[in-house]
Design a protein around this motif. Structure first.
Motif, short mmCIF file in Angstrom:
data_model
loop_
_atom_site.label_atom_id
_atom_site.label_comp_id
_atom_site.label_asym_id
_atom_site.label_seq_id
_atom_site.Cartn_x
_atom_site.Cartn_y
_atom_site.Cartn_z
N PHE A 18 -17.59 33.66 -26.85
CA PHE A 18 -16.62 33.04 -27.76
C PHE A 18 -15.68 34.16 -28.20
CE2 PHE A 18 -14.95 31.79 -31.87
CZ PHE A 18 -14.63 30.45 -31.69
N ASP A 19 -14.50 34.18 -27.61
CA ASP A 19 -13.56 35.28 -27.82
C ASP A 19 -12.46 34.86 -28.80
OD1 ASP A 19 -11.89 37.44 -27.71
OD2 ASP A 19 -11.58 37.40 -25.53
N GLU A 20 -12.51 35.41 -30.00
CA GLU A 20 -11.50 35.07 -31.01
C GLU A 20 -10.10 35.52 -30.60
OE1 GLU A 20 -12.70 36.43 -34.84
OE2 GLU A 20 -14.36 34.99 -34.99
N LYS A 21 -10.01 36.47 -29.68
CA LYS A 21 -8.70 36.92 -29.20
C LYS A 21 -7.99 35.83 -28.39
CE LYS A 21 -10.05 41.80 -28.98
NZ LYS A 21 -10.28 42.96 -28.09
N GLU A 22 -8.77 34.84 -27.93
CA GLU A 22 -8.18 33.72 -27.19
C GLU A 22 -7.47 32.74 -28.11
OE1 GLU A 22 -8.62 32.68 -23.56
OE2 GLU A 22 -8.65 34.86 -23.62
N ILE A 23 -7.75 32.83 -29.41
CA ILE A 23 -7.24 31.85 -30.36
C ILE A 23 -5.88 32.27 -30.89
CG2 ILE A 23 -7.67 30.68 -32.55
CD1 ILE A 23 -10.67 31.26 -32.11
N TYR A 24 -4.90 31.43 -30.70
CA TYR A 24 -3.57 31.63 -31.30
C TYR A 24 -2.87 30.27 -31.33
CZ TYR A 24 -2.33 32.05 -26.30
OH TYR A 24 -2.20 31.85 -24.95
N PRO A 25 -1.83 30.14 -32.15
CA PRO A 25 -1.19 28.82 -32.32
C PRO A 25 -0.60 28.29 -31.01
CG PRO A 25 -0.53 30.32 -34.06
CD PRO A 25 -1.24 31.16 -33.04
N TYR A 26 -0.71 26.99 -30.83
CA TYR A 26 -0.08 26.31 -29.70
C TYR A 26 0.45 24.97 -30.17
CZ TYR A 26 -4.78 24.21 -29.44
OH TYR A 26 -5.97 23.57 -29.73
N ILE A 27 1.31 24.37 -29.35
CA ILE A 27 2.02 23.17 -29.76
C ILE A 27 1.35 21.89 -29.26
CG2 ILE A 27 4.26 21.96 -29.66
CD1 ILE A 27 5.57 24.70 -29.26
N THR A 28 0.72 21.96 -28.10
CA THR A 28 0.08 20.78 -27.50
C THR A 28 -0.87 20.12 -28.50
OG1 THR A 28 0.18 21.84 -25.33
CG2 THR A 28 -1.28 19.94 -25.56
N GLU A 29 -0.81 18.81 -28.59
CA GLU A 29 -1.65 18.07 -29.53
C GLU A 29 -2.81 17.38 -28.81
OE1 GLU A 29 0.42 15.54 -32.32
OE2 GLU A 29 2.27 16.66 -32.03
N GLY A 30 -3.97 17.40 -29.47
CA GLY A 30 -5.09 16.59 -29.00
C GLY A 30 -6.07 17.28 -28.09
N ILE A 31 -5.74 18.48 -27.56
CA ILE A 31 -6.68 19.19 -26.70
C ILE A 31 -6.77 20.65 -27.14
CG2 ILE A 31 -6.31 17.68 -24.73
CD1 ILE A 31 -4.60 19.87 -23.46
N GLY A 32 -7.83 21.31 -26.68
CA GLY A 32 -8.06 22.70 -27.06
C GLY A 32 -8.67 22.80 -28.44
N GLU A 33 -9.45 23.87 -28.68
CA GLU A 33 -10.07 24.07 -29.99
C GLU A 33 -10.25 25.55 -30.28
OE1 GLU A 33 -10.62 22.18 -32.43
OE2 GLU A 33 -10.30 20.22 -31.48
N ASP A 34 -10.43 25.84 -31.58
CA ASP A 34 -10.79 27.19 -32.00
C ASP A 34 -12.24 27.21 -32.47
OD1 ASP A 34 -10.46 25.66 -34.25
OD2 ASP A 34 -9.03 26.98 -35.24
N ILE A 35 -12.97 26.15 -32.14
CA ILE A 35 -14.40 26.04 -32.42
C ILE A 35 -15.08 25.51 -31.16
CG2 ILE A 35 -14.11 25.63 -34.89
CD1 ILE A 35 -14.51 22.63 -34.30
#
Length: 452
Positions: A221-238
């Motif tokens: 679980f790499d927190e460096k992968e987490i950053y803001p994105y615009i696409t709605e409904g897919i992807g997670e930071d958990i």
């Protein structure tokens, strides 16, 4: 009589529709499970109802209670439908990156909507997860459904979406691809399909800024992968409990731009007005084309309807502001601006007098010369006038064929104005273009000047 007792009985049994133009480069058949036919126009109606029924059955949700949920909008709609019929109050928390249309629709269904900041960690007390959890502790007789970890979510798709796909494809499905958010759709549907045929490939579509792909491939679980994105409904930071990574064969990441552009193509080329993540799912499939064979049958499962995104991906200004649309105008933009889009030609056997009359009636400065559907030449206003002035009595009755030039060049509706400039010259003042429906248009120097 075939009458449903209430709107909840119309959930499920959505149609399967084959895609053609947007997947023309793929070697196999591609069909789409069009979940917008659910009453809330989203696949989330399935799990919203299932979560309510299960919560009622074991006493977590009691009569007169309050439904609390953190949602990007679609799960909220599914829960709101159930609440309307069953008499519950709804409070939804959502993030400020979601479209305004989603907020408005939830409020129209009688729900209270609390908008929370996107760019905070899940543990932050301001996050839409934390606010939902806090409200559930503060409000008596309330229940936070937590779609991410509530396993009724994926069970809904195991019981309905999976069996429907298997039946509709007569068991011939070889691949399923779907955007992954809570993980319920891919995990529940994927488990059912793999139980019927372990060889079925389950592909998840992720977005840049989400942790899924790297975690699936490395276990980190790499927190460096987490950053803001615009696409709605897919992807997670958990990592939601509903995501069963053992069911998923591969994650494919798709950019914000590619998802948005493909959603617009689905509307324009297939007549399917769908949500942002639907564009991401099809874009991801095209990126995987080298993994497909002629005998494969791919099922794309989509989440929601494009009406949720009218102010975003279906708004040219919004798209251009983010660099998702070229700022340079194209031929199709010129067509959209034309006040008189009528395409009229004249036959080569017609008289010059008839040509002049037609040009005057329609205020044409130039016209194609046609034989049936085929362009065989062109006439220009100045050529007609000069020919008539040279010998007004005789030349008026001569045929258009005697003064016509070469046919106007035919160009794509996607051609930019800078490219179009190479075709529009003093000697050649217009071009012909054909839209996706087969309708022809004449685009002239005047049209370019009007657009500029």
């Amino acid at each position: 009589m075939d009458i449903k007792n209430n709107i909840l009985e119309t959930i499920g049994n959505t149609p399967m529709v084959e895609l053609h133009k947007v997947v023309a480069g793929l070697p196999c058949r591609v069909v789409m499970k069009v979940e917008t036919f659910n009453p809330g126009h989203s696949i989330k109606d399935r799990m919203g109802l299932k979560m309510v029924l299960d919560a009622e059955a074991d006493g977590r949700l009691k009569p007169g209670g309050t439904i609390i949920e953190c949602t990007s909008g679609n799960t909220g709609m599914g829960l709101a439908l159930a609440a309307c019929v069953k008499g519950y109050r709804c409070i939804f928390t959502t993030s400020d990156k979601q479209s305004k249309e989603k907020f408005d629709i939830l409020r129209a269904m009688g729900a209270e909507v609390i908008v929370c900041p996107t760019n905070v960690t899940p543990e932050d007390p301001r996050s839409y997860y934390s606010v939902a959890e806090r409200l559930s502790k503060e409000i008596p007789n309330s229940y936070w459904f937590n779609q991410y970890d509530n396993l009724s979510n994926r069970q809904a798709h195991y019981e309905s979406t999976g069996p429907e796909i298997w039946k509709q494809t007569d068991g011939k499905v070889t691949h399923m691809i779907v955007g992954v958010g809570t993980g319920g759709t891919i995990s529940g549907t994927g488990r059912y399909l793999k139980e019927q045929n372990p060889e079925v490939k389950i592909w998840g579509v992720d977005t840049y800024g989400s942790v899924f792909k790297k975690y699936h491939e490395t276990g980190e679980f790499d927190e460096k992968e987490i950053y803001p994105y615009i696409t709605e409904g897919i992807g997670e930071d958990i990592l939601p409990k509903n995501v069963d990574f053992s069911i998923i064969d591969h994650f494919e990441k798709v950019t914000d731009k590619d998802g948005a552009v493909m959603a617009r193509r689905l509307a324009q080329e297939e007549g399917l007005l769908l949500g942002y993540s639907a564009g991401s799912a099809v874009a991801g499939l095209l990126q995987m084309k080298d993994e497909l064979k002629p005998d494969d049958l791919v099922v794309v499962v989509i989440h929601d309807h494009g009406s949720r995104y009218v102010g975003k991906i279906y708004n040219d200004d919004w798209m251009r502001e983010r660099g998702f649309l070229d700022t340079e105008l194209r031929v199709n933009d010129l067509i959209a601006l034309k006040k008189d889009a009528a395409f009229a030609g004249i036959e080569p056997s017609a008289s010059v007098r008839e040509a002049l009359k037609m040009m005057k009636e329609h205020a044409f400065s130039q016209m194609p010369v046609v034989e049936g559907e085929k362009s065989v030449g062109s006439i220009i206003e100045t050529d007609v006038l000069n020919f008539l002035l040279a010998n007004p009595m005789d030349n008026a009755e001569k045929t258009v064929k005697e003064i016509m030039r070469e046919p106007f060049p035919e160009v794509s509706t996607e051609m930019t104005l800078s490219e179009l400039g190479k075709h529009i010259t003093k000697e050649n003042p217009a071009v012909v273009t054909t839209d996706r429906s087969g309708r022809k248009y004449l685009v002239s120097q005047y049209d370019i000047l009007q657009a500029i």
